[in-house]
Enzyme design. Structure first.
Site, PDB file in Angstrom:
ATOM      1  N   ASP A   1      21.023  68.169  48.473  1.00 25.76           N
ATOM      2  CA  ASP A   1      21.419  69.510  48.066  1.00 25.76           C
ATOM      3  C   ASP A   1      22.909  69.739  48.330  1.00 25.76           C
ATOM      4  O   ASP A   1      23.567  68.958  49.027  1.00 25.76           O
ATOM      5  CB  ASP A   1      20.567  70.514  48.882  1.00 25.76           C
ATOM      6  CG  ASP A   1      20.018  71.613  48.005  1.00 25.76           C
ATOM      7  OD1 ASP A   1      20.691  71.977  47.027  1.00 25.76           O
ATOM      8  OD2 ASP A   1      18.928  72.111  48.318  1.00 25.76           O
TER       9      ASP A   1
ATOM     10  N   ASP B   1      18.217  77.043  40.597  1.00 27.86           N
ATOM     11  CA  ASP B   1      16.763  76.932  40.796  1.00 27.86           C
ATOM     12  C   ASP B   1      16.000  77.615  39.651  1.00 27.86           C
ATOM     13  O   ASP B   1      16.328  78.722  39.246  1.00 27.86           O
ATOM     14  CB  ASP B   1      16.369  77.558  42.133  1.00 27.86           C
ATOM     15  CG  ASP B   1      16.850  76.712  43.303  1.00 27.86           C
ATOM     16  OD1 ASP B   1      17.513  75.683  43.059  1.00 27.86           O
ATOM     17  OD2 ASP B   1      16.577  77.096  44.452  1.00 27.86           O
TER      18      ASP B   1
HETATM   19  C1  GLA Z   1      18.028  74.509  46.777  1.00 27.87           C
HETATM   20  C2  GLA Z   1      17.464  73.544  45.730  1.00 27.87           C
HETATM   21  C3  GLA Z   1      15.958  73.724  45.660  1.00 27.87           C
HETATM   22  C4  GLA Z   1      15.321  73.480  47.013  1.00 27.87           C
HETATM   23  C5  GLA Z   1      15.973  74.376  48.044  1.00 27.87           C
HETATM   24  C6  GLA Z   1      15.579  74.044  49.469  1.00 27.87           C
HETATM   25  O1  GLA Z   1      17.880  75.810  46.399  1.00 27.87           O
HETATM   26  O2  GLA Z   1      18.063  73.785  44.500  1.00 27.87           O
HETATM   27  O3  GLA Z   1      15.406  72.875  44.680  1.00 27.87           O
HETATM   28  O4  GLA Z   1      15.462  72.133  47.357  1.00 27.87           O
HETATM   29  O5  GLA Z   1      17.408  74.279  48.016  1.00 27.87           O
HETATM   30  O6  GLA Z   1      16.249  74.880  50.354  1.00 27.87           O
END
Ligand code: GLA
Length: 534
Positions: free
Chosen positions: A177, A232
Site C-alpha cells: 500500500d 478503493d
Molecule cells: C488501502 C487499500 C485497500 C486496503 C486498505 C487496508 O485503502 O487500497 O485495498 O488494503 O488500504 O488498510
C-alpha cells in the site's frame, strides 16, 4: 534465476484522462495532470523473467467485506476452506491471505514478528496451511511508515529485512500500500521494494497499491506485476455500484498498459457483496474479465448464494480473463448508456465482446462484424458466455437483447468451437518430508497439477538448479500432470532443507508461455545421515 529484460515496443496512445477518485479513508491523493501516461513508452517488463502471473492473478482478499476486523487466523482459514469447498479453487482462484488487520508487529531488533494472539500458528504456519490446500499465500504491507489504519508497521527503512521476513513466511504475493508515505519518491520506493523482494530470493507477485497515484502504469511493469489504477472500490462491508462503475471506466482508459505479467488493477471485486444485485454481479464480473483485471474476490466466501458461486466460477467468462494473449479489452462505441467493449482478441483466433446496458430499459443492440474488425462478408459463430449457447453461422453481425444493468458477454469466432485456455489447479503447493533415520533413504512426495481448460498441455519443464538432495520428474495423465519429488537423504546433516521448484509450460494453441508454476519442498533431517550426498 536468469535475468532477461524485455523491452516492449514503444506504445503511443491517445491522451488519457485519468480520474482520481478520493480514496475512502482520506489518504492523500494528490491531483494528477490529465496527461498521465500519454505518449509514454511502455517500461521494461521484468515479469517475464520470473514467469509470474502471465495471466491476471485470481484469488481472495479480506478488505472489501471485512475491513481490518475481524481478521485473524480462524477467519482466514474458514475462508480458505470455503474457497476450496465452494468450487472457487477449481475455477482457478489461488491467492489468499490476510490484508490489514494486525497480523504482525515490529520487534525491538527491527524484524517483523507474527501477532500470535490473532495468528497462533504463526504467519508461516498459515502459509503452510494455504499451500497444502493447493493455494497461494498473499500478504499485505505498506511502503510508508505505517499501514493505512496506522495499526501495522510500514516497510519504510526496513525494506530488505521485511521482504526477507515475508519470504520466510513463504508469501507468494505481497500487496504494498501507499499510505503514510509523505515525502517519499514513489518510483524509488517501489523500486527499492522490488530489489528487496529480489534479494530475498523468493519469487513473489508484487501488487502495487497507490490507487493510481504516480501513474504506475507508466513505470511499474519493471518493478511489479500489477498496480491499482483507482482508489478503493468500496468501503468495507458494503458495495457501491456507481463507484465501482467509475473505477471500471477509469481503468478502461489504461488498456494499452496491461499485458502478461503486468496488469492494471481496478481493485478487488464487489460481486457477491451486500448492495449488488445478481445482474450487477454478472455485469461486474464480465467487465473485469473483459478488462483482463485481476479476479480477486472480496465477498464473504462462507455465505455465498448459489447465483454468486455460479457467477464467480463461470469458466467461460474466466477464460476471457485468463486468456494467454493477456490483452485488456476496451470500449469501442458508446452512447453514454449502452457501451460496446471489444478489441480483445483471444488465443484461438476468436475475440471477446461485451455489450453493457446502463439504462433503465431493455435494449437491442446490433453488433456488425466490421465493428469488430471482421470482414462484413464473413460468417461467424457467437457464443453467449452466460447462457452457454452458440448461435450461427451468422452473416454480417449479431443482435443481442440486454436488460437494464445487464451485459451480453460474447465470444465471436469464424469457427464453431470455443476452447477454454489453461486454468491451472493444484492439489498442493507444498511437499513436506522428514527423516529420523541414520541410514540413507529415498523419500518421495507428489504434487498434481490439473488443467481445467480444454487442451492437454505439453509436459511441464522443471527448472534447473535443484539442490543435490532433490530430483523431480513429471508424468502426464490426460489433463493432469504429477510431479514426483524424490529426496535422497544420503550424507545430509541434521537440519531443515528447503527448495522452491519452478516449472514452465507453453499454451499449445497460441504458443504463449504460461505462468510459471512454483511450489515448496521442505525436508527435515533429525540426525545426520550416513553415506555420501550426491
Ligand atoms: C488501502 C487499500 C485497500 C486496503 C486498505 C487496508 O485503502 O487500497 O485495498 O488494503 O488500504 O488498510
Amino acid at each position: 534465476m536468469k535475468k532477461r529484460w524485455l523491452i516492449v515496443a514503444t506504445v503511443f496512445c491517445g491522451l488519457l484522462f485519468y480520474t482520481a477518485f478520493a480514496p475512502s479513508r482520506g489518504h492523500s491523493l494528490r491531483a494528477q495532470s490529465p496527461s498521465s501516461g500519454a505518449q509514454s513508452p511502455a517500461p521494461a517488463v521484468h515479469a517475464l523473467d520470473d514467469g509470474l502471473v502471465l495471466t491476471p492473478p485470481m484469488g481472495w482478499y479480506p478488505w472489501n467485506i471485512f475491513g481490518e476486523e475481524p481478521q485473524n487466523e480462524k477467519l482466514i482459514k474458514e475462508i480458505v476452506d470455503a474457497l476450496v469447498s465452494s468450487g472457487l479453487k477449481e475455477a482457478g482462484y489461488a491467492f489468499v491471505g490476510p490484508d490489514e488487520g494486525i497480523c504482525f508487529y515490529r520487534q525491538a531488533d527491527g524484524r517483523l514478528t507474527t501477532n500470535l494472539e490473532r495468528y497462533p500458528s504463526g504467519l508461516r504456519g498459515l502459509g503452510d496451511y494455504i499451500h497444502k490446500k493447493g493455494l497461494k499465500y498473499a500478504l499485505y504491507t505498506d511502503a510508508g511508515t505505517r499501514t493505512c489504519s496506522t495499526a501495522m508497521p510500514g516497510t519504510k527503512g526496513h525494506e530488505f529485512v521485511d521482504m526477507r521476513q515475508f519470504a520466510e513466511w513463504r508469501a507468494d504475493y505481497i500487496k504494498i500500500d501507499w499510505c503514510n508515505t509523505e515525502g517519499q519518491d514513489i518510483v524509488k520506493t517501489y523500486t527499492t521494494l522490488h530489489d528487496a523482494q529480489h534479494a530475498a530470493g523468493r519469487p513473489v507477485v508484487h501488487s502495487l497499491c497507490s490507487w493510481g497515484e504516480g501513474y504506475p502504469w507508466r513505470w511499474a511493469a519493471a518493478v511489479g506485476h500489477l498496480w491499482r489504477t483507482t482508489a478503493d472500490i468500496c468501503g468495507p462491508g458494503q458495495a457501491d455500484w456507481a463507484r465501482a462503475m467509475r473505477m471500471a471506466y477509469a481503468n478502461e482508459k489504461l488498456a494499452a498498459f496491461a499485458g502478461p505479467g503486468h496488469w492494471n488493477d481496478p481493485d478487488m471485486m464487489i460481486a457477491g457483496m451486500p448492495g449488488v444485485s445478481e445482474t450487477q454481479d454478472r455485469s461486474f464480473f464480465s467487465l473485469w474479465c473483459l478488462m483482463a483485471a485481476p479476479l480477486i474476490a472480496g465477498n464473504d466466501l462462507r455465505s455465498m448464494s448459489k447465483a454468486t458461486i455460479e457467477t464467480l466460477t463461470n469458466l467461460e467468462a474466466i477464460g476471457i480473463d485468463q486468456d494467454p494473449l493477456g490483452i485488456q479489452g476496451r470500449i469501442i462505441w458508446t452512447d453514454g448508456t449502452i457501451s460496446l467493449w471489444a478489441e480483445k482478441p483471444l488465443f484461438d483466433g476468436s475475440q471477446a465482446v461485451l455489450v453493457f446496458n446502463q439504462g433503465r430499459h431493455p435494449v437491442e443492440k446490433r453488433v456488425a462484424w466490421p465493428e469488430l474488425g471482421v470482414d462484413a462478408a464473413a460468417v461467424c459463430y457467437v457464443r453467449n458466455l452466460w447462457t452457454h449457447e452458440t448461435a450461427g453461422p451468422l452473416a454480417e453481425g449479431v443482435t443481442v437483447s440486454v436488460a437494464p444493468d445487464d451485459v451480453a458477454l460474447l465470444r465471436v469466432s469464424t469457427k464453431g468451437d470455443f476452447p477454454l485456455p489453461p486454468i491451472i489447479v493444484a492439489d498442493s503447493y507444498l511437499v513436506a518430508l522428514r527423516t529420523t533415520d541414520k541410514a540413507p533413504q529415498k523419500l518421495s512426495g507428489e504434487i498434481t497439477i490439473t488443467n481445467k481448460g480444454s487442451a492437454e498441455l505439453p509436459l511441464w519443464k522443471v527448472g534447473e538448479g535443484l539442490p543435490a538432495w532433490l530430483s523431480v520428474t513429471v508424468a502426464k495423465n490426460g489433463k493432469s500432470q504429477t510431479f514426483a519429488n524424490t529426496i535422497s537423504t544420503a550424507g545430509l546433516k541434521k537440519g531443515l532443507y528447503h527448495a522452491v521448484v519452478r516449472a514452465d509450460n507453453t499454451e499449445p494453441v497460441s504458443g504463449k508461455p504460461m505462468s510459471a508454476l512454483y511450489y515448496d519442498v521442505d525436508l527435515e533431517v533429525t540426525q545426520g545421515v550416513r553415506g555420501q550426498s550426491k
